[in-house]
Write an enzyme that holds these catalytic residues in place. Structure first.
Site, PDB file in Angstrom:
ATOM      1  CE  LYS A   7      -3.105   2.850   2.671  1.00 22.60           C
ATOM      2  NZ  LYS A   7      -3.612   3.173   4.015  1.00 22.60           N
ATOM      3  CB  ALA A  45      -8.439   7.875   5.292  1.00 21.73           C
ATOM      4  N   GLY A  46     -11.048   7.950   7.293  1.00 23.83           N
ATOM      5  CA  GLY A  46     -12.199   8.778   7.627  1.00 23.83           C
ATOM      6  C   GLY A  46     -13.422   8.054   8.148  1.00 23.83           C
ATOM      7  CG  ASN A 101      -5.547   1.574  12.199  1.00 24.40           C
ATOM      8  OD1 ASN A 101      -4.378   1.817  11.981  1.00 24.40           O
ATOM      9  ND2 ASN A 101      -5.908   0.991  13.332  1.00 24.40           N
TER      10      ASN A 101
END
Length: 257
Positions: free
Chosen positions: A100, A187-188, A209
């Site tokens: 990644k 993300a977010g 995460n």
């Protein structure tokens, strides 16, 4: 649903939920959360991996890389040179080629630096890496990454760790429609409903995460995210009803007593 497969660079994943391994209280909690999530792929920040102090525990003691797919990432890199060096190190350490790429623009917003990201993607693909790329939610940039050979496009929903959910459904929808490689929201995500929305839009997967690791109960949140992703994918496949301007009775109009 049996024919609905999630394939990244030739690898078939059972779960459409990918889990990060940072921010947990300890490795034991990390392993418990990953198990509860049902994920078969986890991201690992190469720059934060302990490879020098043998007295300290290592992630591999808790998550067997033979049983779960490790996805080395370049978290903490702010330029192409650092990102390239980090992933080359990952290849030397464990033979990892599926990686990644994440090149950040600044320490405050953690938005991706897309100029450096595009440059890094081009180099890594030429070197034989299979690159999953964290990027902005710009449809033009996403398509450019695919053209460069990215194995998966990973647009942000909102800033890393912000928990604000999906802020631009339109852009994500355009990216999904234009893409021939997997699109994974990265993300977010803040809670289960955010993950469900991402999947209902047609995303192939979700990477989470902070929303799990920093929840009051990470294990229960991991379970929640597992079911949210499954529900969202099923809803996408089922096909939602059309929006109507007026009410539509559930009962038939004919045969009324």
């Amino acid at each position: 649903m049996k024919k609905d497969k999630f394939i990244i660079s030739g690898r078939t994943l059972k779960s459409r939920l990918i889990v990060g391994t940072g921010k947990y209280k300890n490795f034991k909690q990390t392993a418990e959360a990953v198990k509860a999530s049902g994920a078969d792929m986890v991201t690992v920040a190469v720059r934060r991996v302990n490879i020098l102090d043998k007295k300290k525990p290592i992630l591999m003691d808790y998550l067997n890389p033979k049983k779960i797919i490790y996805l080395p990432n370049t978290a903490g890199c702010f330029n192409s040179e650092d990102a390239l060096r980090t992933l080359r190190l990952a290849r030397e350490m464990g033979g990892w080629k599926l990686v990644k790429l994440e090149v950040l623009g600044d320490k405050k917003t953690l938005y991706p630096n897309m100029i450096e990201t595009l440059k890094s993607t081009s180099v890594l693909v030429k070197e034989g890496f299979k690159v999953m790329v964290y990027c902005s939610d710009d449809p033009i940039i996403a398509k450019k990454l695919e053209d460069l050979g990215a194995s998966a496009i990973m647009p942000l929903a909102s800033p890393i760790g912000s928990g604000r959910g999906i802020k631009n459904k339109l852009n994500l929808s355009i990216i999904i429609k234009n893409s021939k490689v997997p699109v994974i929201v990265d993300a977010g995500i803040g809670t289960a409903s955010d993950a469900t929305v991402a999947m209902e839009l047609g995303c192939d997967g979700v990477l989470i995460n902070t929303a799990i690791a920093k929840a009051k109960n990470p294990i229960v949140m991991a379970q929640s995210m597992k079911h949210a992703v499954i529900a969202g994918r099923k809803a996408f496949i089922a096909g939602r009803i059309k929006f109507l301007d007026y009410g539509s009775a559930s009962s038939p109009k004919k045969g009324i007593i």
